[in-house]
Write an enzyme that holds these catalytic residues in place. Structure first.
Site, short mmCIF file in Angstrom:
data_model
loop_
_atom_site.label_atom_id
_atom_site.label_comp_id
_atom_site.label_asym_id
_atom_site.label_seq_id
_atom_site.Cartn_x
_atom_site.Cartn_y
_atom_site.Cartn_z
CE1 TYR A 59 -5.20 -21.69 6.59
CE2 TYR A 59 -5.29 -19.35 6.33
CZ TYR A 59 -4.53 -20.69 7.07
OH TYR A 59 -3.18 -20.46 7.29
CE1 TYR B 147 -1.55 -5.83 10.21
CE2 TYR B 147 -3.68 -7.94 10.27
CZ TYR B 147 -2.41 -6.20 10.05
OH TYR B 147 -2.67 -5.06 9.29
CB THR C 244 -6.42 -3.71 9.75
OG1 THR C 244 -7.49 -4.30 8.90
CG2 THR C 244 -6.05 -3.79 10.61
CG ASP C 245 -11.44 -4.54 7.58
OD1 ASP C 245 -9.79 -5.13 8.26
OD2 ASP C 245 -11.95 -4.60 6.89
CD GLU C 246 -6.49 -9.33 9.38
OE1 GLU C 246 -6.65 -9.39 10.33
OE2 GLU C 246 -6.63 -8.81 7.73
NE ARG D 273 -5.00 -17.23 9.43
CZ ARG D 273 -5.51 -15.93 7.83
NH1 ARG D 273 -6.79 -15.82 8.52
NH2 ARG D 273 -5.13 -15.56 7.70
CB SER E 174 -0.10 -5.59 16.88
OG SER E 174 -0.04 -5.90 15.43
CE LYS E 175 -1.74 -1.08 11.53
NZ LYS E 175 -1.09 -0.59 10.75
CB ILE F 65 -0.69 0.01 1.06
CG1 ILE F 65 -2.16 -1.44 1.21
CG2 ILE F 65 -1.98 1.15 1.00
CD1 ILE F 65 -2.88 -1.45 2.45
CE LYS G 176 -0.34 -9.54 3.76
NZ LYS G 176 0.07 -8.45 3.68
P1 NAD Z 1 3.46 -4.62 3.76
O1 NAD Z 1 3.22 -6.17 4.41
O2 NAD Z 1 2.85 -4.70 2.08
O3 NAD Z 1 4.52 -3.94 3.64
C1 NAD Z 1 4.87 -3.47 5.35
C2 NAD Z 1 6.29 -1.99 4.97
O4 NAD Z 1 6.63 -1.62 6.05
C3 NAD Z 1 7.10 -2.60 3.65
O5 NAD Z 1 7.84 -2.57 3.28
C4 NAD Z 1 8.14 -2.83 5.35
O6 NAD Z 1 8.94 -3.22 4.95
C5 NAD Z 1 7.98 -1.87 6.40
N1 NAD Z 1 8.10 -2.22 7.38
C6 NAD Z 1 8.16 -3.15 8.77
N2 NAD Z 1 8.26 -3.29 9.22
C7 NAD Z 1 9.32 -2.40 9.44
C8 NAD Z 1 9.96 -1.44 10.53
N3 NAD Z 1 9.68 -1.22 11.85
N4 NAD Z 1 10.38 -0.02 10.27
C9 NAD Z 1 10.55 -0.03 8.97
N5 NAD Z 1 9.54 -0.20 8.07
C10 NAD Z 1 9.44 -1.30 8.89
O7 NAD Z 1 2.14 -4.04 4.29
P2 NAD Z 1 0.68 -3.38 3.43
O8 NAD Z 1 -0.51 -4.42 2.83
O9 NAD Z 1 1.07 -2.56 2.34
O10 NAD Z 1 0.13 -2.40 4.50
C11 NAD Z 1 -0.20 -1.08 5.02
C12 NAD Z 1 0.08 -0.86 5.88
O11 NAD Z 1 -1.74 -1.65 6.17
C13 NAD Z 1 -0.43 -1.23 7.56
O12 NAD Z 1 0.32 -0.64 8.98
C14 NAD Z 1 -1.55 -2.82 7.25
O13 NAD Z 1 -1.84 -2.80 8.59
C15 NAD Z 1 -2.72 -1.34 6.52
N6 NAD Z 1 -3.70 -2.04 6.48
C16 NAD Z 1 -3.32 -3.20 5.20
C17 NAD Z 1 -4.34 -3.31 4.06
C18 NAD Z 1 -4.39 -4.83 3.64
O14 NAD Z 1 -5.38 -5.41 2.67
N7 NAD Z 1 -3.15 -4.53 2.77
C19 NAD Z 1 -5.63 -3.59 4.58
C20 NAD Z 1 -6.22 -2.17 6.33
C21 NAD Z 1 -5.04 -1.70 6.31
#
Ligand code: NAD
Length: 364
Positions: free
Chosen positions: A222, A165, A138-140, A297, A168-169, A17, A204
């Site tokens: 699952y 997860y 996240t919605d989770e 899961r 923690s969020k 994202i 994913k």
């Molecule tokens: P992702 O796992 O693809 O990317 C996470 C990024 O964070 C990676 O580039 C990683 O290197 C970096 N990162 C991880 N730990 C780190 C640290 N300690 N310091 C600095 N950088 C670090 O995640 P995503 O799917 O892009 O999600 C991004 C955000 O959006 C998250 O906070 C997630 O909770 C939220 N989100 C995701 C979704 C989804 O469907 N993917 C939905 C709602 C919210």
């Protein structure tokens, strides 16, 4: 009050994202964008390759738990806003290694908040007034809904996280609200449903099933695939995040979703059909026959559904992509970027992803 920050610090900007957000910011605003990312296994530097020499783009490799690195980035770039996306994000991995999630998602967010607090205490009143800390969640955090009910998550739904997860969020969301109440930090929050689109790490659901379908491998789902998720295209989420950053009310949170609930099994079946259309199997069989059901899961949430009426009515945002067209484009994208996902899965260890034959699966 609308703000237009001249310099935006994006944490986790090399992720799925985060890279879409940076693409949106560089293409649609005049802001300088600082991408601060630790580059964990989930990072996609290739997703931002096109901006490597962009005049308004900088990359800093750092961990959000590294106080000194954060302090130095704020001191040298003086951002007018933070979009905080850095996180550990894969539910299955949070079950295997929960402490990594506590460290980055909870402690990392607290350290970032403290860094912002110190930065704002020594900055000008004007800069402080326009500053925004946007926490992306996240919605989770809301837990699981009943299958049949029409209930959906709103901004006032109580938190009830069920995986490490999600917990923690949820913890990070609470910290952000507490820093607003206690120290007056200028924060906005958002909670979004499941994203899909290009450059998503192939652990994913949608990329994993697309890649396995392309390879003609079994598609492990699952339980009976009955879990319901609400989907949004990542570019619609990126646009929503920019809207919230610039027009959201301080202290408020906004749910982001595209009214697109689907059962996991339906999603996998649609992927099978799309891949069949583009690359029929030589023996004429359908890829739906590759679907196999595997043990569920632990604590698998049944249904997520987002009520996004607040962002739609108050901020005027709405999604552009339908699930049918977005999924078709996404499947096609993975078909055309085999070199990328092959490298991504090799560097992580293909076996772990089930791309080398092992069956491990389906996450949000
Ligand atoms: P992702 O796992 O693809 O990317 C996470 C990024 O964070 C990676 O580039 C990683 O290197 C970096 N990162 C991880 N730990 C780190 C640290 N300690 N310091 C600095 N950088 C670090 O995640 P995503 O799917 O892009 O999600 C991004 C955000 O959006 C998250 O906070 C997630 O909770 C939220 N989100 C995701 C979704 C989804 O469907 N993917 C939905 C709602 C919210």
């Amino acid at each position: 009050m609308e703000v237009q920050p001249e310099c935006i610090l994006v944490t986790g900007g090399a992720g799925f994202i985060g890279s879409a957000v940076i693409r949106y910011l560089l293409n649609n605003t005049g802001a300088v964008v600082i991408n601060l990312d630790k580059l964990t296994y989930a990072a996609n530097p290739a997703a931002l390759q096109e901006f490597a020499s962009h005049l308004r783009y900088r990359f800093v490799r750092a961990c959000i738990t590294d106080r000194e690195a954060l302090r130095s980035v704020f001191a040298s770039h003086c951002p007018g806003a933070v979009m905080h996306l850095a996180a550990e994000t894969h539910v299955d991995r949070s079950i295997d290694e929960p402490m990594n999630f506590v460290s980055t998602n909870v402690i990392g967010t607290a350290i970032l908040l403290e860094t912002v607090r110190a930065y704002l205490s020594s900055t000008s009143r004007r800069k402080k007034q326009d500053f925004r800390f946007h926490h992306i969640s996240t919605d989770e955090v809301f837990g699981s809904l009943d299958e049949g009910g029409g209930e959906r998550f709103s901004e006032t739904t109580s938190y009830a996280p069920r995986s490490p997860y999600a917990a923690s969020k949820a913890g990070s969301d609470h910290l952000v609200r507490a820093w607003r109440e206690t120290y007056g930090l200028p924060v906005v929050l958002s909670n979004c449903c499941n994203n899909y689109g290009p450059w998503q790490f192939p652990e994913k659901l949608i990329p994993l099933m697309t890649i396995k379908a392309l390879k003609g491998e079994t598609l492990p789902v699952y339980g009976r695939g009955g879990q319901i998720r609400d989907w949004i295209h990542v570019d619609d989420h990126a646009a929503a995040l920019h809207t919230i950053l610039t027009r959201g009310e301080l202290g408020e949170s906004y749910n982001v979703g595209a009214d697109c609930e689907r059962r996991n099994l339906e999603v996998v079946q649609s992927i099978c059909d799309l891949v069949d259309d583009e690359a029929p199997l030589e023996d004429g069989s359908c890829r739906r026959e590759l679907i196999t059901f595997v043990a569920d899961r632990p604590g698998h949430d049944l249904r997520y559904a987002i009520d996004a009426s607040k962002i739609r009515t108050q901020l005027g945002w709405q999604p552009r992509e339908s699930f049918a067209s977005g999924l078709a484009k996404t499947v096609k994208w993975y078909m055309e970027h085999a070199d990328w996902w092959q490298r991504a899965s090799d560097s992580y260890g293909g076996d772990r992803l089930g791309l080398g034959g092992l069956t491990e699966v389906v996450a949000s």
